[in-house]
Write a protein that holds these residues in place. Structure first.
Motif, PDB file in Angstrom:
ATOM      1  N   PHE A 116      29.926  47.855  27.939  1.00  0.00           N
ATOM      2  CA  PHE A 116      30.200  49.531  28.361  1.00  0.00           C
ATOM      3  C   PHE A 116      29.289  50.227  28.211  1.00  0.00           C
ATOM      4  N   GLU A 120      27.202  52.034  33.377  1.00  0.00           N
ATOM      5  CA  GLU A 120      26.540  52.867  34.707  1.00  0.00           C
ATOM      6  C   GLU A 120      25.137  52.437  35.253  1.00  0.00           C
ATOM      7  N   ALA A 150      37.417  43.379  32.005  1.00  0.00           N
ATOM      8  CA  ALA A 150      37.531  44.346  32.157  1.00  0.00           C
ATOM      9  C   ALA A 150      36.414  45.443  32.209  1.00  0.00           C
ATOM     10  N   CYS A 151      35.285  45.190  31.700  1.00  0.00           N
ATOM     11  CA  CYS A 151      34.046  45.693  31.829  1.00  0.00           C
ATOM     12  C   CYS A 151      33.136  44.982  33.047  1.00  0.00           C
ATOM     13  N   GLN A 153      34.509  44.130  35.734  1.00  0.00           N
ATOM     14  CA  GLN A 153      35.275  44.640  36.915  1.00  0.00           C
ATOM     15  C   GLN A 153      34.899  46.208  37.054  1.00  0.00           C
ATOM     16  N   TYR A 154      34.933  46.739  36.054  1.00  0.00           N
ATOM     17  CA  TYR A 154      34.432  48.208  36.326  1.00  0.00           C
ATOM     18  C   TYR A 154      33.101  48.563  36.717  1.00  0.00           C
ATOM     19  N   ARG A 157      33.133  47.513  40.487  1.00  0.00           N
ATOM     20  CA  ARG A 157      33.744  48.539  41.255  1.00  0.00           C
ATOM     21  C   ARG A 157      32.538  49.759  41.412  1.00  0.00           C
ATOM     22  N   ARG A 158      31.834  49.966  40.248  1.00  0.00           N
ATOM     23  CA  ARG A 158      30.777  51.230  40.352  1.00  0.00           C
ATOM     24  C   ARG A 158      29.710  50.523  41.126  1.00  0.00           C
ATOM     25  N   THR A 164      35.385  55.305  40.208  1.00  0.00           N
ATOM     26  CA  THR A 164      36.170  54.657  39.545  1.00  0.00           C
ATOM     27  C   THR A 164      36.526  55.268  38.111  1.00  0.00           C
ATOM     28  N   ASP A 165      37.919  55.393  37.826  1.00  0.00           N
ATOM     29  CA  ASP A 165      38.199  55.953  36.366  1.00  0.00           C
ATOM     30  C   ASP A 165      37.914  54.957  35.430  1.00  0.00           C
ATOM     31  N   ALA A 166      37.043  55.179  34.329  1.00  0.00           N
ATOM     32  CA  ALA A 166      36.767  53.852  33.499  1.00  0.00           C
ATOM     33  C   ALA A 166      38.172  53.918  32.303  1.00  0.00           C
ATOM     34  N   PHE A 169      40.246  50.557  32.210  1.00  0.00           N
ATOM     35  CA  PHE A 169      39.203  49.561  31.927  1.00  0.00           C
ATOM     36  C   PHE A 169      38.729  49.560  30.171  1.00  0.00           C
TER      37      PHE A 169
END
Ligand SMILES: O=C(O)[C@H](CS(=O)(=O)O)OP(=O)(O)O
Ligand code: MG
Length: 233
Positions: A116, A120, A150-151, A153-154, A157-158, A164-166, A169
């Motif tokens: 995480f 970005e 979860a990380c 998948q986040y 999506r980004r 996407t709201d983090a 996640f």
């Protein structure tokens, strides 16, 4: 962008582009090592290889997960690492899951290592390179570690440009088995702040790229400036 999410043992063929995710704790630790000034991180196959490299290069710093061990300078803890000056140093890292996952895709044309703290920047690098197929290596628990999934998948999506709201996640990661084990003292070589540090979103502005250099898998930070004029995604 097409995304696949695989455990290390499910990597039947070498992907072209791989994002190796280890939130708790290998790649959170790697990002902190760069923030503390490390020049590069050599990902070792085994504790024995890490110690051999350390012996061959006395100026290098050896790091492994678990409790402190003879010959190793550091443990795999962001909370402990953040007070260590690594200016210009080479770190040799060996962990149970993260480093194993990166070595499993060493032949890929692009290997990013992520958590995480660099989410970005990692997604932005994938967007910049216009990667249309990305394999996310979910390193923990045979591909089922929810903090890593979860990380991954986040980031996927980004990387696809989705706003996407983090929060959801990061919440999943906070509720993961790894988080519980780190918080309860089941795991060793732990600082009380480790879980919180592993859950920090976008703490660092760089991605982390691993590549073979003289037969060693070497991880380096990679600056990924935000697009000028605002990021449309
Ligand atoms: O240091 C970690 O958190 C783990 C090892 S263990 O599960 O605590 O024994 O290694 P990692 O490769 O960073 O998941
Ligand atoms: Mg892990």
């Amino acid at each position: 962008m097409q995304a696949r999410f695989l455990g290390i043992a499910e990597l039947a063929v070498t992907p072209s582009v791989a994002v190796v995710v280890d939130v708790m704790r290998a790649f959170t630790v790697a990002a902190w090592a760069f923030a503390q000034g490390a020049e590069k991180i050599v990902l070792a196959e085994s504790p024995g290889e890490a110690l051999a490299l350390r012996t061959r290069h006395p100026e290098w710093v050896a790091l492994k997960d678990g409790p402190p061990a003879p010959g190793f300078d550091l443990v795999n803890s962001p909370g402990l690492l953040r007070s260590t000056d690594l200016g210009g140093r080479t770190v040799v890292q060996k962990t149970t899951a993260g480093t194993v996952g990166a070595l499993a895709v060493r032949e890929a044309s692009l290997v990013l290592c992520a958590g995480f703290v660099v989410a970005e920047a990692t997604a932005r690098l994938l967007r910049t390179r216009a990667c249309d197929s990305v394999t996310f290596v979910v390193t923990g628990e045979d591909g089922r570690a929810d903090e890593d999934l979860a990380c991954a998948q986040y980031i996927a999506r980004r990387a696809a440009g989705a706003g996407t709201d983090a929060a959801g996640f990061v919440r999943r990661a906070a509720r993961s088995r790894a988080a519980a084990e780190l918080a309860s003292g089941v795991r060793q070589g732990v600082h009380p702040d480790d879980v919180a540090l592993c859950l920090e979103l976008d703490r660092f502005p760089f991605a982390m790229v691993a590549a073979l250099e003289d037969s060693l898998m070497v991880l380096r930070p990679c600056a990924v400036p935000p697009p000028t004029g605002g990021d449309p995604s």
